[in-house]
Scaffold this motif. Structure first.
Motif, PDB file in Angstrom:
ATOM      1  N   VAL A  13      47.306  65.676-103.387  1.00 25.40           N
ATOM      2  CA  VAL A  13      46.319  64.665-103.766  1.00 25.40           C
ATOM      3  C   VAL A  13      47.062  63.449-104.295  1.00 25.40           C
ATOM      4  N   LYS A  14      46.642  62.273-103.833  1.00 22.62           N
ATOM      5  CA  LYS A  14      47.239  61.021-104.309  1.00 22.62           C
ATOM      6  C   LYS A  14      46.177  60.268-105.099  1.00 22.62           C
ATOM      7  N   GLU A  15      46.575  59.752-106.250  1.00 19.87           N
ATOM      8  CA  GLU A  15      45.645  59.027-107.105  1.00 19.87           C
ATOM      9  C   GLU A  15      45.703  57.525-106.813  1.00 19.87           C
ATOM     10  N   PHE A  16      44.524  56.907-106.784  1.00 22.22           N
ATOM     11  CA  PHE A  16      44.394  55.464-106.597  1.00 22.22           C
ATOM     12  C   PHE A  16      43.555  54.921-107.757  1.00 22.22           C
ATOM     13  N   PRO A  17      44.151  54.091-108.607  1.00 23.44           N
ATOM     14  CA  PRO A  17      43.380  53.526-109.723  1.00 23.44           C
ATOM     15  C   PRO A  17      42.282  52.583-109.221  1.00 23.44           C
ATOM     16  N   LYS A  18      41.282  52.393-110.070  1.00 22.53           N
ATOM     17  CA  LYS A  18      40.182  51.482-109.748  1.00 22.53           C
ATOM     18  C   LYS A  18      40.743  50.125-109.307  1.00 22.53           C
ATOM     19  N   ASP A  19      40.151  49.572-108.248  1.00 22.87           N
ATOM     20  CA  ASP A  19      40.478  48.260-107.669  1.00 22.87           C
ATOM     21  C   ASP A  19      41.769  48.239-106.855  1.00 22.87           C
ATOM     22  N   SER A  20      42.446  49.370-106.698  1.00 28.21           N
ATOM     23  CA  SER A  20      43.658  49.359-105.871  1.00 28.21           C
ATOM     24  C   SER A  20      43.280  49.355-104.391  1.00 28.21           C
ATOM     25  N   ILE A  21      44.158  48.766-103.583  1.00 25.33           N
ATOM     26  CA  ILE A  21      43.946  48.674-102.139  1.00 25.33           C
ATOM     27  C   ILE A  21      44.526  49.930-101.490  1.00 25.33           C
ATOM     28  N   ILE A  22      43.735  50.583-100.641  1.00 25.29           N
ATOM     29  CA  ILE A  22      44.221  51.748 -99.907  1.00 25.29           C
ATOM     30  C   ILE A  22      44.869  51.280 -98.601  1.00 25.29           C
ATOM     31  N   TYR A  23      44.160  50.435 -97.866  1.00 26.06           N
ATOM     32  CA  TYR A  23      44.757  49.769 -96.710  1.00 26.06           C
ATOM     33  C   TYR A  23      44.080  48.425 -96.503  1.00 26.06           C
ATOM     34  N   GLU A  24      44.697  47.592 -95.668  1.00 24.43           N
ATOM     35  CA  GLU A  24      44.170  46.248 -95.437  1.00 24.43           C
ATOM     36  C   GLU A  24      44.253  45.904 -93.959  1.00 24.43           C
ATOM     37  N   PRO A  25      43.586  44.816 -93.537  1.00 27.98           N
ATOM     38  CA  PRO A  25      43.572  44.445 -92.125  1.00 27.98           C
ATOM     39  C   PRO A  25      44.987  44.306 -91.556  1.00 27.98           C
ATOM     40  N   ASP A  26      45.113  44.687 -90.310  1.00 27.80           N
ATOM     41  CA  ASP A  26      46.337  44.600 -89.512  1.00 27.80           C
ATOM     42  C   ASP A  26      47.357  45.695 -89.811  1.00 27.80           C
ATOM     43  N   MET A  27      47.099  46.542 -90.805  1.00 30.28           N
ATOM     44  CA  MET A  27      47.991  47.683 -91.023  1.00 30.28           C
ATOM     45  C   MET A  27      47.740  48.728 -89.928  1.00 30.28           C
ATOM     46  N   GLN A  28      48.799  49.393 -89.512  1.00 34.07           N
ATOM     47  CA  GLN A  28      48.669  50.468 -88.524  1.00 34.07           C
ATOM     48  C   GLN A  28      48.192  51.737 -89.219  1.00 34.07           C
ATOM     49  N   PRO A  29      47.216  52.421 -88.642  1.00 40.71           N
ATOM     50  CA  PRO A  29      46.701  53.638 -89.272  1.00 40.71           C
ATOM     51  C   PRO A  29      47.705  54.788 -89.187  1.00 40.71           C
ATOM     52  N   ARG A  30      47.875  55.473 -90.311  1.00 44.09           N
ATOM     53  CA  ARG A  30      48.765  56.629 -90.359  1.00 44.09           C
ATOM     54  C   ARG A  30      48.055  57.876 -90.869  1.00 44.09           C
ATOM     55  N   PHE A  31      46.909  57.659 -91.545  1.00 45.68           N
ATOM     56  CA  PHE A  31      46.217  58.771 -92.184  1.00 45.68           C
ATOM     57  C   PHE A  31      44.706  58.663 -92.002  1.00 45.68           C
ATOM     58  N   VAL A  32      44.044  59.815 -92.185  1.00 42.66           N
ATOM     59  CA  VAL A  32      42.620  59.857 -92.477  1.00 42.66           C
ATOM     60  C   VAL A  32      42.553  60.246 -93.945  1.00 42.66           C
ATOM     61  N   TYR A  33      41.670  59.610 -94.691  1.00 42.88           N
ATOM     62  CA  TYR A  33      41.608  59.756 -96.134  1.00 42.88           C
ATOM     63  C   TYR A  33      40.377  60.573 -96.526  1.00 42.88           C
ATOM     64  N   PHE A  34      40.602  61.729 -97.114  1.00 46.03           N
ATOM     65  CA  PHE A  34      39.527  62.590 -97.595  1.00 46.03           C
ATOM     66  C   PHE A  34      39.404  62.379 -99.105  1.00 46.03           C
ATOM     67  N   ILE A  35      38.186  62.163 -99.578  1.00 53.92           N
ATOM     68  CA  ILE A  35      37.968  61.817-100.981  1.00 53.92           C
ATOM     69  C   ILE A  35      37.700  63.087-101.795  1.00 53.92           C
ATOM     70  N   LYS A  36      38.673  63.452-102.615  1.00 58.29           N
ATOM     71  CA  LYS A  36      38.503  64.590-103.532  1.00 58.29           C
ATOM     72  C   LYS A  36      37.607  64.176-104.689  1.00 58.29           C
ATOM     73  N   SER A  37      37.815  62.969-105.198  1.00 59.31           N
ATOM     74  CA  SER A  37      36.937  62.430-106.237  1.00 59.31           C
ATOM     75  C   SER A  37      37.033  60.905-106.183  1.00 59.31           C
ATOM     76  N   GLY A  38      35.967  60.257-106.635  1.00 56.92           N
ATOM     77  CA  GLY A  38      35.977  58.804-106.685  1.00 56.92           C
ATOM     78  C   GLY A  38      35.042  58.155-105.698  1.00 56.92           C
ATOM     79  N   GLU A  39      35.285  56.884-105.446  1.00 56.52           N
ATOM     80  CA  GLU A  39      34.435  56.093-104.546  1.00 56.52           C
ATOM     81  C   GLU A  39      35.266  54.962-103.969  1.00 56.52           C
ATOM     82  N   ILE A  40      35.125  54.755-102.670  1.00 54.76           N
ATOM     83  CA  ILE A  40      35.892  53.743-101.942  1.00 54.76           C
ATOM     84  C   ILE A  40      34.914  52.802-101.239  1.00 54.76           C
ATOM     85  N   ARG A  41      35.225  51.499-101.259  1.00 55.82           N
ATOM     86  CA  ARG A  41      34.411  50.557-100.483  1.00 55.82           C
ATOM     87  C   ARG A  41      35.289  49.933 -99.402  1.00 55.82           C
TER      88      ARG A  41
END
Length: 193
Positions: A13-41
């Motif tokens: 499990v990798k932790e992402f603090p509130k407001d951190s960017i997980i990925y952004e436009p033009d990045m190449q996809p490497r993962f599918v992200y499963f949410i153990k806890s939290g909320e992503i927009r």
């Protein structure tokens, strides 16, 4: 549903603090992200810096798979709305999961179909000039996954970002929908009739 299975298989499990960017436009996809806890927009941002919410993902859901499936760069930003714990599943492992678990494959088809339906519906709504109609449509769509007695789990700002409206317009529109007995408002929360 699949979170515990992934943890049992040894995924970390990798932790992402509130407001951190997980990925952004033009990045190449490497993962599918499963949410153990939290909320992503997931948002796209126009040249003026205005966000348009493409989706909000919560505990137990996953995201990032469309770009990975077709090997195309991401088109949107994903941010942690809250402190979040994600399980990052590499492309080859994700394809193994699809091949080895027909139930998961069927779930993915349903998830992608629902997202496609949402995008089609929003394109049609954005062409409609009536703010109240846009708002009613998105609220009704969001109610499809909500049990009776539960409130919508979106803010007025998120409704504005989903519909391309101003927050003030959303506030007035929600009140109009209540006046027409299409929704119930209790302590600022929106409920089904």
């Amino acid at each position: 549903m699949y979170i515990q299975q992934l943890l049992d298989k040894g995924y970390s499990v990798k932790e992402f603090p509130k407001d951190s960017i997980i990925y952004e436009p033009d990045m190449q996809p490497r993962f599918v992200y499963f949410i153990k806890s939290g909320e992503i927009r997931m948002v796209t941002v126009n040249d003026d810096g205005k966000e348009f919410i493409q989706g909000v993902f919560r505990t137990g859901q996953y995201f990032g798979e469309p770009a990975l499936l077709i090997n195309r760069p991401y088109l949107a930003y994903t941010f942690a709305n809250k402190n979040s714990e994600l399980i990052l599943v590499k492309k080859t492992d994700f394809f193994d999961l699809l091949k080895g678990d027909p139930e998961f494959s069927m779930d993915l088809i349903k998830v992608l179909s629902k997202r496609l339906f949402y995008k089609s519906m929003m394109l049609e709504e954005l062409a409609n000039e009536k703010a109240e109609h846009r708002l009613e449509t998105i609220i009704n769509f969001l109610f499809t996954d909500i049990s009776s007695g539960e409130s919508l789990k979106v803010t007025r700002q998120e409704l504005a970002d989903m519909t391309g409206l101003r927050v003030e317009t959303v506030i007035r529109g929600v009140k109009l929908l209540e006046d027409k007995n299409l929704i119930i408002l209790k302590r600022g929360k929106i409920y089904k009739i």
